[in-house]
Enzyme design. Structure first.
Site, PDB file in Angstrom:
ATOM      1  N   ARG A  73      43.432  48.625  35.769  1.00 36.03           N
ATOM      2  CA  ARG A  73      43.335  47.174  35.560  1.00 36.03           C
ATOM      3  C   ARG A  73      43.586  46.772  34.107  1.00 36.03           C
ATOM      4  NH1 ARG A  73      40.437  44.191  39.629  1.00 36.03           N
ATOM      5  NH2 ARG A  73      39.691  45.635  41.208  1.00 36.03           N
ATOM      6  N   TYR A 181      42.637  57.788  44.016  1.00 40.36           N
ATOM      7  CA  TYR A 181      44.013  58.039  43.589  1.00 40.36           C
ATOM      8  C   TYR A 181      44.039  58.146  42.068  1.00 40.36           C
ATOM      9  CZ  TYR A 181      43.592  52.934  43.195  1.00 40.36           C
ATOM     10  OH  TYR A 181      43.140  51.660  42.922  1.00 40.36           O
ATOM     11  N   ASP A 260      42.242  33.898  45.413  1.00 38.01           N
ATOM     12  CA  ASP A 260      40.947  33.974  46.095  1.00 38.01           C
ATOM     13  C   ASP A 260      40.202  32.648  46.101  1.00 38.01           C
ATOM     14  OD1 ASP A 260      40.923  36.569  47.025  1.00 38.01           O
ATOM     15  OD2 ASP A 260      40.228  37.398  45.135  1.00 38.01           O
TER      16      ASP A 260
END
Length: 275
Positions: A73, A181, A260
């Site tokens: 991120r 991952y 969102d």
């Protein structure tokens, strides 16, 4: 936020998201920090048996016209922030909060808090602030989904060699699943586990212990190998998953909801970055 910090851990960028990022001219900057997984491996958490493989890589990118990337991120945030700062028509300001807004014939005026400027006028206002702050559009409140997500980031050297490859791994169990991952060029492994839970909090980063984590993944549903992966991180962060009904109307004159704020979704399709 008063300043940008390295928050969160890994995220998946599927082609519908990377297509937008490539359109912004960020291919080269993102290729330097992102990785292209070779595929997705889906397993049963109890028996470790692989159910199916979903191929990704170059063939997937060719088919969809954009790659499937995994990235930290903070790396994605830095690339976006630097691109915005380099644009002559963009002024990035931190530490400001939109308290209210008023629509008028000349556009919209936003009342601000947290800074020296108390208002700002423009031709449009876009609210992309998530599912909690939609109160200016309706009176609905976010509803708890009955699930909690746990996140952790660990050095790849602590992970078993068979799970360090450029591959997304998904473990399925009743009412729970685990995804892990590699990120940061394979130097770290991102883990996310989601399960049914009654605990609720609005915080994204509530600390959790390894013991608390493992206790919620019983041996009857989770194999020794899967529980072993869950036991690697010393520290976990947990957050309650909330949801709310999507709005049929996302705009009110020059004011619009985005992502969102308009139509939140739970993180089961890895579409948070796309939103």
């Amino acid at each position: 936020a008063q300043q940008l910090e390295e928050a969160g851990a890994g995220i998946q960028l599927s082609p519908n998201a990377t297509n937008v990022l490539l359109g912004l001219g960020l291919r080269e900057a993102l290729q330097a920090v992102a990785a292209m997984p070779e595929g997705i491996s889906v397993r049963t958490a109890r028996q470790v048996r692989e159910i199916v493989q979903i191929p990704l890589g170059e063939a997937f990118a060719f088919r969809h016209g954009a790659p499937y990337w995994i990235v930290h991120r903070a790396d994605l945030q830095r690339v976006l922030y630097e691109a915005a700062n380099a644009h002559p028509d963009i002024d990035v300001r931190l530490g400001l909060r939109v308290e209210d807004f008023a629509v008028h014939p000349n556009g919209v005026t936003a009342q601000l808090g947290g800074g020296k400027i108390d208002h700002e006028q423009g031709i449009a206002l876009i609210a992309a602030d998530g599912l909690w702050l939609r109160k200016k559009f309706d009176n609905t409140l976010p509803r708890f989904s009955g699930r909690t997500a746990w996140r952790a980031l660990v050095p790849a050297s602590q992970f078993p060699p068979e799970f360090r490859a450029q591959r997304i791994n998904l473990w399925l169990a009743p009412d729970a699943h685990l995804v892990h991952y590699p990120v940061r060029g394979g130097r770290a492994i991102n883990l996310v586990a989601i399960l049914r839970d009654r605990w609720q909090s609005r915080s994204w980063n509530t600390p959790g212990t390894r013991e608390e984590m493992i206790a919620q993944f019983p041996q009857k549903s989770w194999s020794r190998e899967a529980r072993g992966l869950l036991g690697i991180p010393d520290k976990w962060q947990k957050w309650s998953l909330f949801d709310r009904p999507p709005r049929r109307i996302w705009t009110r004159g020059p004011v619009a909801l985005l992502g969102d704020a308009a139509h939140p979704m739970l993180p089961f399709l890895a579409q948070g970055a796309a939103m």
